[in-house]
Design a protein around this motif. Sequence first.
Motif, PDB file in Angstrom:
ATOM      1  N   VAL A   6       3.897 -26.642  30.501  1.00  0.00           N
ATOM      2  CA  VAL A   6       5.179 -26.545  29.799  1.00  0.00           C
ATOM      3  C   VAL A   6       5.075 -25.579  28.628  1.00  0.00           C
ATOM      4  O   VAL A   6       5.907 -24.676  28.464  1.00  0.00           O
ATOM      5  CB  VAL A   6       5.648 -27.931  29.319  1.00  0.00           C
ATOM      6  CG1 VAL A   6       6.915 -27.800  28.468  1.00  0.00           C
ATOM      7  CG2 VAL A   6       5.915 -28.846  30.515  1.00  0.00           C
ATOM      8  N   GLU A   7       4.036 -25.742  27.803  1.00  0.00           N
ATOM      9  CA  GLU A   7       3.853 -24.867  26.650  1.00  0.00           C
ATOM     10  C   GLU A   7       3.645 -23.419  27.092  1.00  0.00           C
ATOM     11  O   GLU A   7       4.192 -22.484  26.507  1.00  0.00           O
ATOM     12  CB  GLU A   7       2.665 -25.338  25.809  1.00  0.00           C
ATOM     13  CG  GLU A   7       2.881 -26.688  25.145  1.00  0.00           C
ATOM     14  CD  GLU A   7       1.645 -27.164  24.391  1.00  0.00           C
ATOM     15  OE1 GLU A   7       0.676 -26.382  24.290  1.00  0.00           O
ATOM     16  OE2 GLU A   7       1.642 -28.308  23.920  1.00  0.00           O
ATOM     17  N   SER A   8       2.867 -23.220  28.140  1.00  0.00           N
ATOM     18  CA  SER A   8       2.585 -21.881  28.634  1.00  0.00           C
ATOM     19  C   SER A   8       3.848 -21.205  29.154  1.00  0.00           C
ATOM     20  O   SER A   8       4.106 -20.030  28.880  1.00  0.00           O
ATOM     21  CB  SER A   8       1.544 -21.949  29.754  1.00  0.00           C
ATOM     22  OG  SER A   8       1.292 -20.669  30.298  1.00  0.00           O
ATOM     23  N   ALA A   9       4.662 -21.960  29.901  1.00  0.00           N
ATOM     24  CA  ALA A   9       5.893 -21.398  30.455  1.00  0.00           C
ATOM     25  C   ALA A   9       6.880 -21.024  29.360  1.00  0.00           C
ATOM     26  O   ALA A   9       7.602 -20.028  29.472  1.00  0.00           O
ATOM     27  CB  ALA A   9       6.525 -22.391  31.421  1.00  0.00           C
ATOM     28  N   LYS A  10       6.909 -21.817  28.293  1.00  0.00           N
ATOM     29  CA  LYS A  10       7.801 -21.510  27.174  1.00  0.00           C
ATOM     30  C   LYS A  10       7.368 -20.239  26.445  1.00  0.00           C
ATOM     31  O   LYS A  10       8.194 -19.429  26.039  1.00  0.00           O
ATOM     32  CB  LYS A  10       7.837 -22.680  26.193  1.00  0.00           C
ATOM     33  CG  LYS A  10       8.627 -23.888  26.685  1.00  0.00           C
ATOM     34  CD  LYS A  10       8.607 -25.010  25.659  1.00  0.00           C
ATOM     35  CE  LYS A  10       9.450 -26.199  26.118  1.00  0.00           C
ATOM     36  NZ  LYS A  10       9.395 -27.319  25.154  1.00  0.00           N
ATOM     37  N   LYS A  11       6.051 -20.080  26.299  1.00  0.00           N
ATOM     38  CA  LYS A  11       5.531 -18.897  25.604  1.00  0.00           C
ATOM     39  C   LYS A  11       5.666 -17.651  26.464  1.00  0.00           C
ATOM     40  O   LYS A  11       5.754 -16.541  25.941  1.00  0.00           O
ATOM     41  CB  LYS A  11       4.049 -19.111  25.255  1.00  0.00           C
ATOM     42  CG  LYS A  11       3.813 -20.155  24.177  1.00  0.00           C
ATOM     43  CD  LYS A  11       2.316 -20.350  23.962  1.00  0.00           C
ATOM     44  CE  LYS A  11       2.028 -21.450  22.951  1.00  0.00           C
ATOM     45  NZ  LYS A  11       0.567 -21.693  22.807  1.00  0.00           N
ATOM     46  N   LYS A  12       5.647 -17.837  27.789  1.00  0.00           N
ATOM     47  CA  LYS A  12       5.705 -16.685  28.701  1.00  0.00           C
ATOM     48  C   LYS A  12       6.897 -16.833  29.645  1.00  0.00           C
ATOM     49  O   LYS A  12       6.741 -17.230  30.806  1.00  0.00           O
ATOM     50  CB  LYS A  12       4.398 -16.607  29.511  1.00  0.00           C
ATOM     51  CG  LYS A  12       3.151 -16.410  28.659  1.00  0.00           C
ATOM     52  CD  LYS A  12       1.934 -16.332  29.559  1.00  0.00           C
ATOM     53  CE  LYS A  12       0.947 -17.412  29.188  1.00  0.00           C
ATOM     54  NZ  LYS A  12      -0.264 -17.392  30.009  1.00  0.00           N
ATOM     55  N   PRO A  13       8.094 -16.547  29.145  1.00  0.00           N
ATOM     56  CA  PRO A  13       9.307 -16.744  29.967  1.00  0.00           C
ATOM     57  C   PRO A  13       9.344 -15.878  31.222  1.00  0.00           C
ATOM     58  O   PRO A  13      10.072 -16.185  32.164  1.00  0.00           O
ATOM     59  CB  PRO A  13      10.452 -16.388  29.009  1.00  0.00           C
ATOM     60  CG  PRO A  13       9.821 -15.503  27.977  1.00  0.00           C
ATOM     61  CD  PRO A  13       8.426 -16.012  27.808  1.00  0.00           C
TER      62      PRO A  13
END
Length: 265
Positions: A6-13
């Motif tokens: 989740v955190e990774s996807a938010k940082k890398k849209p």
Amino acid sequence: MWEKPVESAKKKPNNSMAVGIRLVKEEKGKSFVTAGNTGGAMFNGLRVLGRMKGVQRPALSAIFPTRKGKCIVLDIGANADCRPEFLRQFAIMGSIYSEIINHIDNPRIGLISNGEEAGKGNQLVKDTYELLEKSNVNFIGNVEPKELFAGEADVVVTDGFTGNVFVKGSEAIAKFIIDVLKDSLMSSYRTKIGALLAKPAFNSIKSLIDPSKIGAAPLLGLDGLVLVGHGRSDSRAITSSLLLAHDATESDLIEKMREGISSKL
């Protein structure tokens, strides 16, 4: 793979999952297949495609070989913690999926438990049992793994934690049996001759329990077709995943799922 999805996807849209799933949303693609992180696929799928109307949690579904054909198991890892209502919805989605993909009318729905009798299982299983008895699916009661592999159910539902352990345990046992059998058959000249004579039968068994033959599992309940394969997928598994995506697309799975969920939820 070490990043939290989740955190990774938010940082890398513009991560590759998001880009691929947006193509499905924009109708530039019919389906999205990944062998990446399940949580990442779930998060990106929810953020871009959303849920089908009435669905609270999408579920990852796998097709298992049985003595009598095939059985769909869900959830196998998308939702570690579940409520009884989630499992009721899994049963409805699994029933529709079985009708479309496995061509089974009125599929038999089982609930994984530590005993066949009503009243067995933890509180989640007991509460889900009561819900499924009142639902408009063909609920046959609790099932243990032995009933699943015997072909006594067409769809089996469970929470994502139990389902994931069940899948990985089944894969590990199958590999263990094949490896031990291979070692034993190669242990002497006489057994090697026997192995040669029985090779067609062993190849048939190996093909039956080979997870790469199915390849991927769809996230049922997303408002678009997303399939997640094993992180250790080889070329055959990826090919199988693409073929499953093609079959699901040709079967108009998403539209039929929408219609079925709308009528049954």
